[in-house]
Design an enzyme around this catalytic site. Structure first.
Site, short mmCIF file in Angstrom:
data_model
loop_
_atom_site.label_atom_id
_atom_site.label_comp_id
_atom_site.label_asym_id
_atom_site.label_seq_id
_atom_site.Cartn_x
_atom_site.Cartn_y
_atom_site.Cartn_z
N LYS A 115 0.85 -1.18 0.00
CA LYS A 115 0.00 0.00 0.00
C LYS A 115 0.89 1.24 0.00
CE LYS A 115 -3.40 2.37 2.84
NZ LYS A 115 -4.33 2.19 3.94
N LYS A 132 -2.21 -1.54 -3.81
CA LYS A 132 -3.10 -0.39 -3.68
C LYS A 132 -2.27 0.89 -3.74
CE LYS A 132 -5.84 1.84 -0.16
NZ LYS A 132 -6.35 1.81 1.17
C1 PBG Z 1 -6.18 3.84 5.42
C2 PBG Z 1 -6.95 3.59 4.18
C3 PBG Z 1 -6.79 4.27 3.00
C4 PBG Z 1 -7.73 3.78 2.10
C5 PBG Z 1 -8.40 2.74 2.74
N1 PBG Z 1 -7.91 2.63 4.05
C6 PBG Z 1 -5.78 5.25 2.58
C7 PBG Z 1 -5.40 6.37 3.44
O1 PBG Z 1 -6.25 7.09 3.97
O2 PBG Z 1 -4.20 6.58 3.58
C8 PBG Z 1 -7.91 4.29 0.72
C9 PBG Z 1 -9.02 3.75 -0.08
C10 PBG Z 1 -9.45 4.62 -1.20
O3 PBG Z 1 -8.93 5.71 -1.48
O4 PBG Z 1 -10.40 4.19 -1.86
N2 PBG Z 1 -6.36 2.89 6.40
ZN ZN Z 2 -5.92 3.80 8.32
#
Ligand code: PBG
Ligand code: ZN
Length: 325
Positions: free
Chosen positions: A192, A248
């Site tokens: 991620k 991701k």
């Molecule tokens: C963080 C989290 C994020 C997303 C899901 N869980 C990213 C973030 O805020 O850093 C992103 C999902 C999206 O943009 O669709 N736990």
């Molecule tokens: Zn988070």
């Protein structure tokens, strides 16, 4: 040799269909959902057509309509009203999981996102240290383990930690196994990246980081310019017991999805994140792209690159998009 060689297999829709190597199926898509405490009616999420910050009631109704639209896999993000630095109370989200599973049982497969960013006052994905300039890894993992247990107890089919702390996969797997949740699937947000494409999500999850000494997530999410770290994370999480690994965002990291999915023999998921999805919707809304074909093209890229599972805000529209000409 005739001039017409490669074009022979492109000449009509039947032969094109016969020769395809990858396919799109609603069966391999997961619909993300947001449920917020203390919201009186569903709030549209900016940029994400058809996605809402749901109330507990509207979440059940939405799930019913999703099932009618052929969607049966979900990723739930809970947004509780109370915030805490530590000893977070997971009961709001656990309650939503319980309600969904009581109502829909095995008709749905429910993954619960495990993270702290919607539950801490500072919006970070972990517990801030005393100095306020770094996340305390061990304290964060303790909180995440408690969340995963609460969600598994409530009946989640899968828990999906999205925080990027070290060692949380092993800790969560051990805790689940010790407490009778051997069957709960563990999907790791393993790869991620720190990304500018999370904007609409942070509105929906109310999770924008805002600590004075820690303004972004660069100290825990991956650096886009360091693909080697993606390999380290994927190998580590696989070794710690993750059942499913994830890349991701999607499109900007398709190179890694391709390579990792060939090399590491675990099922791979890709998260087509909120900003990526909103960008496509904006293009279609301006009549600068045909909506269904646009989404199909991107979804196909994910399958070609090796994803089994696609997490997309468009799952609930996908039947329409897959059938459209
Ligand atoms: C963080 C989290 C994020 C997303 C899901 N869980 C990213 C973030 O805020 O850093 C992103 C999902 C999206 O943009 O669709 N736990
Ligand atoms: Zn988070």
């Amino acid at each position: 040799m005739s001039n017409l060689t490669l074009r022979r297999l492109r000449q009509d829709r039947h032969v094109r269909a016969l020769t395809r190597e990858v396919s799109l199926s609603l069966e391999q898509m997961i619909q993300p959902c947001f449920v917020a405490e203390g919201v009186s009616s569903p709030e549209a999420v900016p940029g994400l057509t058809g996605v809402y910050q749901e109330t507990p009631d509207s979440l059940l109704r939405r799930t019913e309509s999703d099932l009618r639209a052929g969607v049966s896999k979900f990723l739930l993000f809970g947004v509780p009203r109370a915030r805490a630095e530590r000893h977070v109370d997971w009961s709001f989200t656990a309650g939503q999981i319980r309600a969904l599973k009581e109502r829909f049982g095995k008709d749905i497969w429910l993954a619960a996102d495990v993270c702290l960013c919607s539950s801490t006052p500072h919006g970070h994905c972990g517990v801030l240290n005393a100095e306020g300039d770094h996340l305390d890894n061990a304290a964060s993992v303790n909180e995440l383990v408690a969340a995963a247990r609460a969600y598994a107890d409530a009946g989640a089919d899968c828990v999906a930690p999205s925080d990027m702390m070290d060692g949380r996969i092993a800790a969560i797997r051990a805790a689940l196994d010790q407490h009778g949740h051997e069957r709960t699937v563990l999907m790791s947000y393993a790869v991620k990246f720190q990304s500018a494409l999370y904007g609409p999500f942070r509105v929906a999850a109310d999770s924008t980081p805002k600590a004075d000494l820690l303004r972004d997530r660069g100290s825990y999410q991956l650096d886009p310019a360091r693909p080697g770290d993606a390999w380290l994370c994927a190998e580590r999480d696989a070794a710690e017991g993750a059942d499913i690994l994830m890349v991701k965002p999607g499109l900007p990291y398709l190179d890694l999805l391709r390579e990792l999915s060939r090399e590491i023999r675990k099922p791979w998921a890709v998260y087509h994140v909120s900003g990526e999805f909103a960008a496509l919707e904006a293009l279609a809304a301006q009549n600068l792209a045909p909506r269904a074909a646009l989404h199909r093209e991107i979804l196909t890229a994910f399958r070609r690159a090796g994803a089994s599972i696609i997490i997309t805000y468009g799952a609930r529209h996908a039947r329409e998009w897959l059938n459209a000409s």
